[in-house]
Design an enzyme around this catalytic site. Structure first.
Site, PDB file in Angstrom:
ATOM      1  N   ASN A 120      57.614  94.424  24.250  1.00  0.00           N
ATOM      2  CA  ASN A 120      57.874  94.488  25.599  1.00  0.00           C
ATOM      3  C   ASN A 120      58.780  93.208  26.008  1.00  0.00           C
ATOM      4  O   ASN A 120      58.667  92.052  25.247  1.00  0.00           O
ATOM      5  CB  ASN A 120      56.525  94.141  26.200  1.00  0.00           C
ATOM      6  CG  ASN A 120      56.756  94.088  28.002  1.00  0.00           C
ATOM      7  OD1 ASN A 120      57.496  94.777  28.382  1.00  0.00           O
ATOM      8  ND2 ASN A 120      56.068  93.006  28.361  1.00  0.00           N
ATOM      9  N   HIS A 122      59.443  90.523  28.878  1.00  0.00           N
ATOM     10  CA  HIS A 122      59.049  89.722  30.337  1.00  0.00           C
ATOM     11  C   HIS A 122      60.045  88.852  30.766  1.00  0.00           C
ATOM     12  O   HIS A 122      60.681  88.070  29.834  1.00  0.00           O
ATOM     13  CB  HIS A 122      57.928  89.274  30.104  1.00  0.00           C
ATOM     14  CG  HIS A 122      57.080  88.690  31.317  1.00  0.00           C
ATOM     15  ND1 HIS A 122      56.549  89.662  32.448  1.00  0.00           N
ATOM     16  CD2 HIS A 122      56.734  87.641  31.956  1.00  0.00           C
ATOM     17  CE1 HIS A 122      56.190  89.072  33.170  1.00  0.00           C
ATOM     18  NE2 HIS A 122      56.328  87.702  32.893  1.00  0.00           N
ATOM     19  N   ASP A 163      51.187  91.321  29.211  1.00  0.00           N
ATOM     20  CA  ASP A 163      52.171  90.228  28.877  1.00  0.00           C
ATOM     21  C   ASP A 163      51.457  89.100  27.980  1.00  0.00           C
ATOM     22  O   ASP A 163      51.491  87.891  28.152  1.00  0.00           O
ATOM     23  CB  ASP A 163      52.384  89.443  30.048  1.00  0.00           C
ATOM     24  CG  ASP A 163      53.372  90.476  31.122  1.00  0.00           C
ATOM     25  OD1 ASP A 163      53.982  91.145  30.617  1.00  0.00           O
ATOM     26  OD2 ASP A 163      53.000  90.488  32.110  1.00  0.00           O
ATOM     27  N   GLU A 192      67.938  88.166  29.065  1.00  0.00           N
ATOM     28  CA  GLU A 192      66.997  89.346  28.404  1.00  0.00           C
ATOM     29  C   GLU A 192      67.677  90.339  27.506  1.00  0.00           C
ATOM     30  O   GLU A 192      67.113  90.775  26.506  1.00  0.00           O
ATOM     31  CB  GLU A 192      66.331  90.045  29.710  1.00  0.00           C
ATOM     32  CG  GLU A 192      65.463  89.467  30.749  1.00  0.00           C
ATOM     33  CD  GLU A 192      64.708  90.342  31.427  1.00  0.00           C
ATOM     34  OE1 GLU A 192      64.224  91.467  31.365  1.00  0.00           O
ATOM     35  OE2 GLU A 192      64.753  89.936  32.852  1.00  0.00           O
TER      36      GLU A 192
END
Ligand code: GAR
Length: 221
Positions: A120, A122, A163, A192
């Site tokens: 993932n 974040h 998260d 990112e």
């Protein structure tokens, strides 16, 4: 013909999950990383939560198969949602699942099927400013309100809490006096894209290993 003892590993098959009206810029970065050869892999499938998603549109425009698995259809039926996700994932048998602006908790049954194979991104430096409700601009608002001088982004393996899983790569972004949630978001987003491509590239090379809560193999190059 010479014997081939160590055939090149096959390119990594990647499935990407996106949510809602997500614009899919991280998905775009991963797709671009695959096309340029930076990532030894291909995005095989993009799973969304609604048909009118710009992220899905981006994938369709690039000729990547997309499918919608609507969590609304499975309200109060996590097992049904998990089974639907597993059905579509099973067809492309991904080596890695990337959450890219996917704002829901992935059902445990999916994580159990793909252990150490779900990542993932974040938009803050975890373990701060994560957890339920911490997504999108909420994160940058909370970061600015806290007075910290540094934010950034984190790519991590996914576990069964928001998260929370082992951190693969992070990139810091200084906070400036004039920052608003929008200006901070824009600078973090640039990082990112770089971080996600780097994490997926390292994974595709087989460079990463998880030792308790630490991910090894991602030292700065
Ligand atoms: C990104 O900023 C990502 O970090 C965030 O959603 C955005 C998706 O943008 N994810 C989270 O907040 C997860 N907790 P994108 O659709 O342009 O990739």
């Amino acid at each position: 013909m010479p014997d081939v003892e160590d055939p090149e590993p096959a390119p990594l098959k990647i499935a990407v999950l996106v949510s809602g009206h997500g614009r899919g810029s991280n998905l775009g970065a991963i797709m671009a990383g695959c096309s340029s050869g930076e990532i030894d892999g291909t995005v095989e499938l993009v799973i969304g939560t609604r048909t009118d998603s710009p992220a899905l549109e981006r994938a369709r425009n690039a000729g990547i198969p997309t499918i919608v698995v609507s969590p609304r259809k499975y309200q109060d039926d996590e097992a049904g949602y998990a089974a639907a996700l597993l059905r579509v994932l099973g067809k492309s048998e991904p080596g890695l699942i990337c959450l890219a602006g996917y704002m829901l908790k992935l059902p445990d049954a999916v994580l159990e099927q793909y252990p150490g194979r779900v990542m993932n991104i974040h938009n803050a430096l975890l373990p701060l400013f994560g957890g339920k409700g911490m997504y999108g601009e909420n994160v940058h608002r909370a970061v600015l309100a806290s007075g910290v001088k540094l934010s950034g982004c984190t790519v991590h393996f996914v576990d069964n809490q928001y998260d929370n899983g082992p951190i693969i790569v992070q990139s810091p972004v200084p906070i400036l006096d004039a920052d608003t949630p929008e200006t901070l978001a824009a600078r973090v987003l640039v990082q990112e894209h770089k971080c996600y491509v780097r994490a997926v590239r390292l994974f595709a090379k087989g460079a990463l290993s998880i030792v308790e809560r630490r991910v090894l193999g991602a030292d700065p190059e």
